[in-house]
Scaffold this motif. Sequence first.
Motif, mmCIF file in Angstrom:
data_model
loop_
_atom_site.group_PDB
_atom_site.id
_atom_site.type_symbol
_atom_site.label_atom_id
_atom_site.label_comp_id
_atom_site.label_asym_id
_atom_site.label_seq_id
_atom_site.Cartn_x
_atom_site.Cartn_y
_atom_site.Cartn_z
ATOM 1 N N CYS A 195 35.275 64.372 38.168
ATOM 2 C CA CYS A 195 35.612 62.973 38.411
ATOM 3 C C CYS A 195 35.673 62.631 39.902
ATOM 4 O O CYS A 195 36.143 63.420 40.726
ATOM 5 C CB CYS A 195 36.953 62.640 37.751
ATOM 6 S SG CYS A 195 37.006 60.918 37.221
ATOM 7 N N SER B 23 29.651 62.318 42.884
ATOM 8 C CA SER B 23 28.286 61.910 42.542
ATOM 9 C C SER B 23 27.350 63.069 42.835
ATOM 10 O O SER B 23 27.581 63.836 43.780
ATOM 11 C CB SER B 23 27.869 60.689 43.357
ATOM 12 O OG SER B 23 28.712 59.601 43.085
ATOM 13 N N HIS C 177 27.084 59.423 38.705
ATOM 14 C CA HIS C 177 28.388 59.189 39.319
ATOM 15 C C HIS C 177 29.452 59.368 38.233
ATOM 16 O O HIS C 177 29.452 58.623 37.252
ATOM 17 C CB HIS C 177 28.488 57.760 39.867
ATOM 18 C CG HIS C 177 27.375 57.381 40.801
ATOM 19 N ND1 HIS C 177 27.420 57.648 42.147
ATOM 20 C CD2 HIS C 177 26.181 56.764 40.576
ATOM 21 C CE1 HIS C 177 26.311 57.199 42.720
ATOM 22 N NE2 HIS C 177 25.548 56.658 41.789
ATOM 23 N N THR D 134 32.665 58.461 37.314
ATOM 24 C CA THR D 134 33.530 57.427 37.886
ATOM 25 C C THR D 134 34.875 57.233 37.210
ATOM 26 O O THR D 134 35.833 56.830 37.850
ATOM 27 C CB THR D 134 32.811 56.059 37.871
ATOM 28 O OG1 THR D 134 32.477 55.735 36.519
ATOM 29 C CG2 THR D 134 31.561 56.085 38.731
ATOM 30 N N GLU D 135 34.940 57.460 35.923
ATOM 31 C CA GLU D 135 36.179 57.154 35.208
ATOM 32 C C GLU D 135 36.477 58.270 34.220
ATOM 33 O O GLU D 135 35.649 58.583 33.362
ATOM 34 C CB GLU D 135 36.059 55.818 34.473
ATOM 35 C CG GLU D 135 37.369 55.313 33.937
ATOM 36 C CD GLU D 135 37.276 53.890 33.396
ATOM 37 O OE1 GLU D 135 37.962 53.615 32.411
ATOM 38 O OE2 GLU D 135 36.515 53.078 33.963
ATOM 39 N N THR E 144 24.887 53.678 31.822
ATOM 40 C CA THR E 144 26.115 54.466 31.926
ATOM 41 C C THR E 144 26.217 55.346 30.698
ATOM 42 O O THR E 144 26.068 54.878 29.568
ATOM 43 C CB THR E 144 27.368 53.565 32.028
ATOM 44 O OG1 THR E 144 27.251 52.718 33.179
ATOM 45 C CG2 THR E 144 28.638 54.402 32.146
#
Length: 194
Positions: free
Chosen positions: A51, A54, A77, A79-80, A99
Amino acid sequence: MKRTLTLLFVFTLILTACGPATQTGQQEEEVLTAVLSAEEQAFLDNLASLCGKSFRGRETYMAPGRESWAHLDFVMHVTECEEDHVYIPFHLSEDTSRTWLFLVENGRLRFRHDHRYPDGTPEANTLYGGYADGTGTAFRQHFPADDYTIELLVDTLGRQWNIVLDEAMTNFSYQLQYHGEIVFQADFDLTNPL
């Protein structure tokens, strides 16, 4: 007699109303208490360990006859990362529409592709993917196309996505299979975050 029938009718309504509510409550409780298998949870935890980072990648295989993406810049990436999901936007050069969603749904691990236009509205073909098939490990999960995907994509190809992390956590592979054969693979170098 009329009063007795009215009371009987009201009593029947109450029983009918209460019966399904109790059953629904039990079903909701079962859904809330359902958990991932140890392998699926470990896999999600491995993804979450990336997390905030990238990684650059590349096309490592494209089946003959399919349009190659080898000339594009691949970047994922992470990202969450929450207890019940990990989101990984995947960019192909300037195309930021994709995504990868790893979700805990009804006690199962689900993989979905979220495709959106630049303004954030969903594309027509979005949220396709599937549930983990139960044969995976902490480093590899297989996601055969689910019913939603088969209907959305009018899928007769037997699609399956494999997400593979090597055990040293140095490589992330995204694989797409048709009828058990890989038709596309992208690999991402986890040793050199951007």
